[in-house]
Scaffold this motif. Structure first.
Motif, PDB file in Angstrom:
ATOM      1  N   MET A  49       0.843  -1.169   0.000  1.00 11.69           N
ATOM      2  CA  MET A  49       0.000   0.000   0.000  1.00 11.69           C
ATOM      3  C   MET A  49       0.890   1.234   0.000  1.00 11.69           C
ATOM      4  N   ASP A  95       0.737   5.343   1.108  1.00 16.39           N
ATOM      5  CA  ASP A  95      -0.007   6.359   1.850  1.00 16.39           C
ATOM      6  C   ASP A  95      -0.287   7.528   0.916  1.00 16.39           C
ATOM      7  N   LEU A  96      -1.558   7.777   0.625  1.00 20.45           N
ATOM      8  CA  LEU A  96      -1.955   8.859  -0.263  1.00 20.45           C
ATOM      9  C   LEU A  96      -2.192  10.153   0.503  1.00 20.45           C
ATOM     10  N   GLY A 106      -4.047  12.131   4.067  1.00 14.36           N
ATOM     11  CA  GLY A 106      -5.422  12.344   4.499  1.00 14.36           C
ATOM     12  C   GLY A 106      -6.136  11.082   4.951  1.00 14.36           C
ATOM     13  N   GLY A 107      -5.385  10.108   5.447  1.00 11.50           N
ATOM     14  CA  GLY A 107      -6.006   8.863   5.900  1.00 11.50           C
ATOM     15  C   GLY A 107      -6.413   7.931   4.775  1.00 11.50           C
ATOM     16  N   ARG A 108      -5.955   8.211   3.559  1.00 11.95           N
ATOM     17  CA  ARG A 108      -6.281   7.374   2.393  1.00 11.95           C
ATOM     18  C   ARG A 108      -5.052   6.574   1.976  1.00 11.95           C
ATOM     19  N   TYR A 109      -5.280   5.358   1.495  1.00 14.02           N
ATOM     20  CA  TYR A 109      -4.204   4.485   1.060  1.00 14.02           C
ATOM     21  C   TYR A 109      -4.547   3.910  -0.303  1.00 14.02           C
ATOM     22  N   GLY A 110      -3.526   3.657  -1.094  1.00 10.68           N
ATOM     23  CA  GLY A 110      -3.706   3.034  -2.403  1.00 10.68           C
ATOM     24  C   GLY A 110      -3.106   1.644  -2.394  1.00 10.68           C
ATOM     25  N   GLU A 116      -4.296   3.323 -12.411  1.00 13.37           N
ATOM     26  CA  GLU A 116      -4.207   3.588 -10.979  1.00 13.37           C
ATOM     27  C   GLU A 116      -2.840   4.142 -10.590  1.00 13.37           C
ATOM     28  N   MET A 173      -2.592   7.729  -8.778  1.00 17.87           N
ATOM     29  CA  MET A 173      -1.940   7.906  -7.480  1.00 17.87           C
ATOM     30  C   MET A 173      -0.736   8.838  -7.565  1.00 17.87           C
TER      31      MET A 173
END
Length: 167
Positions: free
Chosen positions: A1, A3-4, A6-10, A74, A78
């Protein structure tokens, strides 16, 4: 994963494992299927991790053109690459230009219809290319297809044509 922020992950790799565990958890309700271990990569190392995942899957798994296109789309979304074309060149550097072109076509298909397709990995190469051409020539087609997909009952995938071994 990766870390994108803001608490978002890809998700970089493991989509099939995650889908299988999610299905098992939904089917059984067992907590052992509710979580999956992952490694979180820094954005600087994410492109390299993505490339390693693509190379591994090219060797051990028979990815469909849609799956390759989704990876490209994707990776660009990202921010791992400047755009899908750069992602295709970076992730599939050893592929012939014609193959990268097809992968880019499927990346566009993912960007246009990915949210509504139920078994996109089962789309055969020629059908996907024809669909992409139809979408390009008819600007309203994507909306009509999305509407029909939303209204249609969920179909069952053809045997041997799912995301694990379909084309």
């Amino acid at each position: 994963m990766v870390d994108l922020g803001g608490g978002r992950y890809g998700l970089i790799s493991g989509a099939r494992r995650l889908a299988a565990l999610s299905d098992l958890h939904a089917e059984t309700g067992e907590s052992r299927f509710a979580e999956i271990q992952c490694l979180i990569r820094s954005p600087e190392g994410a492109a390299g991790a993505y490339l390693a995942m693509v190379e591994e899957n090219e060797i051990r798994a028979d990815l469909s053109f849609y799956e390759r296109g989704r990876l490209v789309a994707e990776a660009a979304r990202m921010g791992l690459f400047e755009d899908p074309a750069a992602a295709a060149r970076g992730l599939f550097a050893n592929a012939p230009a014609a193959r990268r072109s097809k992968i880019l076509t499927f990346a566009g298909l993912h960007e246009t219809l990915g949210a509504v397709l139920r078994f996109p990995a089962a789309i055969p190469e020629r059908l996907g290319l024809a669909l992409a051409a139809a979408l390009k020539s008819d600007p309203g087609l994507a909306g009509r297809l999305a509407e029909r997909c939303a209204k249609a009952p969920p179909p069952m995938p053809r045997p041997n044509a799912g995301p694990w071994n379909g084309r």
